[in-house]
Structures are given as structure tokens and as C-alpha cells.
Design a protein around this motif. Sequence first.
Motif, PDB file in Angstrom:
ATOM      1  N   MET A 153       0.848  -1.183   0.000  1.00  0.00           N
ATOM      2  CA  MET A 153       0.000   0.000   0.000  1.00  0.00           C
ATOM      3  C   MET A 153       0.883   1.231   0.000  1.00  0.00           C
ATOM      4  N   ILE A 154       0.399   2.271  -0.685  1.00  0.00           N
ATOM      5  CA  ILE A 154       1.058   3.568  -0.662  1.00  0.00           C
ATOM      6  C   ILE A 154       0.002   4.669  -0.623  1.00  0.00           C
ATOM      7  N   VAL A 155       0.301   5.725   0.139  1.00  0.00           N
ATOM      8  CA  VAL A 155      -0.533   6.928   0.181  1.00  0.00           C
ATOM      9  C   VAL A 155       0.311   8.041  -0.423  1.00  0.00           C
ATOM     10  N   ILE A 156      -0.205   8.663  -1.484  1.00  0.00           N
ATOM     11  CA  ILE A 156       0.522   9.711  -2.193  1.00  0.00           C
ATOM     12  C   ILE A 156      -0.207  11.038  -2.011  1.00  0.00           C
ATOM     13  N   GLY A 157       0.456  11.984  -1.379  1.00  0.00           N
ATOM     14  CA  GLY A 157      -0.092  13.330  -1.231  1.00  0.00           C
ATOM     15  C   GLY A 157       0.439  14.198  -2.356  1.00  0.00           C
ATOM     16  N   VAL A 158      -0.448  14.630  -3.224  1.00  0.00           N
ATOM     17  CA  VAL A 158      -0.057  15.427  -4.389  1.00  0.00           C
ATOM     18  C   VAL A 158      -0.310  16.896  -4.098  1.00  0.00           C
ATOM     19  N   GLY A 159       0.652  17.735  -4.464  1.00  0.00           N
ATOM     20  CA  GLY A 159       0.418  19.163  -4.334  1.00  0.00           C
ATOM     21  C   GLY A 159       1.658  19.954  -4.006  1.00  0.00           C
ATOM     22  N   TRP A 196       3.029   4.323  -7.642  1.00  0.00           N
ATOM     23  CA  TRP A 196       1.964   3.353  -7.375  1.00  0.00           C
ATOM     24  C   TRP A 196       2.168   2.015  -8.084  1.00  0.00           C
ATOM     25  N   ASP A 197       3.101   1.933  -9.014  1.00  0.00           N
ATOM     26  CA  ASP A 197       3.340   0.706  -9.768  1.00  0.00           C
ATOM     27  C   ASP A 197       3.647  -0.462  -8.832  1.00  0.00           C
ATOM     28  N   GLY A 198       2.929  -1.560  -9.008  1.00  0.00           N
ATOM     29  CA  GLY A 198       3.165  -2.766  -8.224  1.00  0.00           C
ATOM     30  C   GLY A 198       2.483  -2.798  -6.867  1.00  0.00           C
ATOM     31  N   GLU A 199       1.804  -1.743  -6.495  1.00  0.00           N
ATOM     32  CA  GLU A 199       1.129  -1.701  -5.192  1.00  0.00           C
ATOM     33  C   GLU A 199      -0.225  -2.404  -5.261  1.00  0.00           C
ATOM     34  N   ASP A 200      -0.607  -3.014  -4.139  1.00  0.00           N
ATOM     35  CA  ASP A 200      -1.932  -3.598  -4.040  1.00  0.00           C
ATOM     36  C   ASP A 200      -2.982  -2.491  -3.980  1.00  0.00           C
ATOM     37  N   LEU A 201      -2.698  -1.466  -3.180  1.00  0.00           N
ATOM     38  CA  LEU A 201      -3.609  -0.330  -3.024  1.00  0.00           C
ATOM     39  C   LEU A 201      -2.809   0.959  -3.043  1.00  0.00           C
ATOM     40  N   ALA A 202      -3.206   1.889  -3.883  1.00  0.00           N
ATOM     41  CA  ALA A 202      -2.628   3.231  -3.900  1.00  0.00           C
ATOM     42  C   ALA A 202      -3.744   4.223  -3.611  1.00  0.00           C
ATOM     43  N   VAL A 203      -3.480   5.121  -2.666  1.00  0.00           N
ATOM     44  CA  VAL A 203      -4.418   6.178  -2.304  1.00  0.00           C
ATOM     45  C   VAL A 203      -3.762   7.496  -2.684  1.00  0.00           C
ATOM     46  N   VAL A 204      -4.443   8.284  -3.511  1.00  0.00           N
ATOM     47  CA  VAL A 204      -3.924   9.577  -3.957  1.00  0.00           C
ATOM     48  C   VAL A 204      -4.817  10.666  -3.388  1.00  0.00           C
ATOM     49  N   VAL A 205      -4.189  11.658  -2.738  1.00  0.00           N
ATOM     50  CA  VAL A 205      -4.913  12.793  -2.153  1.00  0.00           C
ATOM     51  C   VAL A 205      -4.434  14.049  -2.866  1.00  0.00           C
ATOM     52  N   LEU A 248     -13.079   8.767  -5.736  1.00  0.00           N
ATOM     53  CA  LEU A 248     -13.274   7.976  -6.945  1.00  0.00           C
ATOM     54  C   LEU A 248     -12.374   6.751  -6.884  1.00  0.00           C
ATOM     55  N   ALA A 249     -12.852   5.661  -7.444  1.00  0.00           N
ATOM     56  CA  ALA A 249     -12.034   4.456  -7.577  1.00  0.00           C
ATOM     57  C   ALA A 249     -11.812   4.215  -9.052  1.00  0.00           C
ATOM     58  N   VAL A 250     -10.720   3.570  -9.406  1.00  0.00           N
ATOM     59  CA  VAL A 250     -10.430   3.311 -10.813  1.00  0.00           C
ATOM     60  C   VAL A 250     -11.536   2.500 -11.462  1.00  0.00           C
ATOM     61  N   ALA A 251     -12.188   1.651 -10.690  1.00  0.00           N
ATOM     62  CA  ALA A 251     -13.261   0.823 -11.233  1.00  0.00           C
ATOM     63  C   ALA A 251     -14.445   1.648 -11.718  1.00  0.00           C
ATOM     64  N   PRO A 292      -1.961   0.148  -9.978  1.00  0.00           N
ATOM     65  CA  PRO A 292      -2.015  -0.747  -8.812  1.00  0.00           C
ATOM     66  C   PRO A 292      -3.277  -1.602  -8.927  1.00  0.00           C
ATOM     67  N   ARG A 293      -3.342  -2.650  -8.115  1.00  0.00           N
ATOM     68  CA  ARG A 293      -4.537  -3.502  -8.160  1.00  0.00           C
ATOM     69  C   ARG A 293      -5.782  -2.705  -7.825  1.00  0.00           C
ATOM     70  N   ARG A 294      -5.666  -1.786  -6.822  1.00  0.00           N
ATOM     71  CA  ARG A 294      -6.759  -0.887  -6.459  1.00  0.00           C
ATOM     72  C   ARG A 294      -6.204   0.523  -6.349  1.00  0.00           C
ATOM     73  N   LEU A 295      -6.943   1.490  -6.873  1.00  0.00           N
ATOM     74  CA  LEU A 295      -6.528   2.889  -6.839  1.00  0.00           C
ATOM     75  C   LEU A 295      -7.691   3.739  -6.347  1.00  0.00           C
ATOM     76  N   ALA A 296      -7.460   4.449  -5.242  1.00  0.00           N
ATOM     77  CA  ALA A 296      -8.477   5.338  -4.675  1.00  0.00           C
ATOM     78  C   ALA A 296      -7.983   6.770  -4.804  1.00  0.00           C
ATOM     79  N   LEU A 297      -8.801   7.609  -5.407  1.00  0.00           N
ATOM     80  CA  LEU A 297      -8.469   9.020  -5.579  1.00  0.00           C
ATOM     81  C   LEU A 297      -9.372   9.850  -4.679  1.00  0.00           C
ATOM     82  N   TYR A 298      -8.754  10.642  -3.809  1.00  0.00           N
ATOM     83  CA  TYR A 298      -9.487  11.562  -2.947  1.00  0.00           C
ATOM     84  C   TYR A 298      -9.086  12.970  -3.339  1.00  0.00           C
ATOM     85  N   THR A 299     -10.065  13.780  -3.708  1.00  0.00           N
ATOM     86  CA  THR A 299      -9.779  15.174  -4.010  1.00  0.00           C
ATOM     87  C   THR A 299     -10.589  16.062  -3.071  1.00  0.00           C
TER      88      THR A 299
END
Length: 152
Positions: free
Chosen positions: A1-7, A48-57, A73-76, A105-112
Amino acid sequence: MIVIGVGNSYRRDDGVGPYVVERLRERGVPDEVLAVSDGETTELIDLWDGEDLAVVVDAVRAAPTHPGRIHHLAVADPPAERCRAAHGLDLGEAVELARVLGRLPRRLALYTVEATDIDYGVGLTPAVIEAAGRLTDEIAHLVQASASADTG
């Protein structure tokens, strides 16, 4: 898992991603789970490459704006329309490029979080600080659940 804070922390509300990452670090989330990015597309994909879950904020600008409103939003279920981050990144383009390259990643969650002030300066506006607190709580629970699943 990775949490990425963008900004960019020097562009007021655009710093919400790094702000959430720092709050998570203060709560004891391990550094190997946390990352900060300026939002450059290939950097995001590398993180996020290779991660099971990536969360982007990230911060986002909307019209009309509702400062502090959180979108998840989820990639799905990608949005029908593109949403531009406060600093100009089109998260949809990053996701699509990663999909084409086979590097999602297997799962990608985007929080804006809807931003109100992205002028030069430091510090988030009150509505965005409040939203960041709620997001920090939610993501901390995700990190804990992910760690429990990995050890269980």
C-alpha cells in the motif's frame, strides 16, 4: 500500500495532499507507506506501480466551488468527465497512461478536496483543513486495515 499526497505546500490549498501525508506520519504511519509528489504523471505511475492499493490525495478546482468538499473515486468507476487538479494535473490522464502501460495498482483510490485558494502562500484555508482532518482519519483506517490484512 502507498498513500501519495499530491500538491505544492507553497500554494495554499494545493498543499492538502502533503498536509494529509504529514498528519498520517504524525500518527505513526510508516514512511515506506507515505509519499509526496508534485503530481508529475510518470512520477505518480512510478510511485503506485506494483502496489496492491494506492491512495492519492489532491486538491481540485471546481465551479461552482464548495471549499472543502471531498470527492472519492475508484479506478473501477472513473468519472465521465475529467477533473483537473488545482495545479493542472489531469488525474484521468495519469490513470489512463498507467492502464495502457500495465502499471496501475490492483486498487486505486483518488481523494480530491475542493480548493478555494491556490495563490502563493503557506497554510490551508479553514474548510480545507477540516476536510483534511476527515480524510486523515479515513485514510488512517485504510492503512490500519491494509496492515491487518497483510499480517492476517
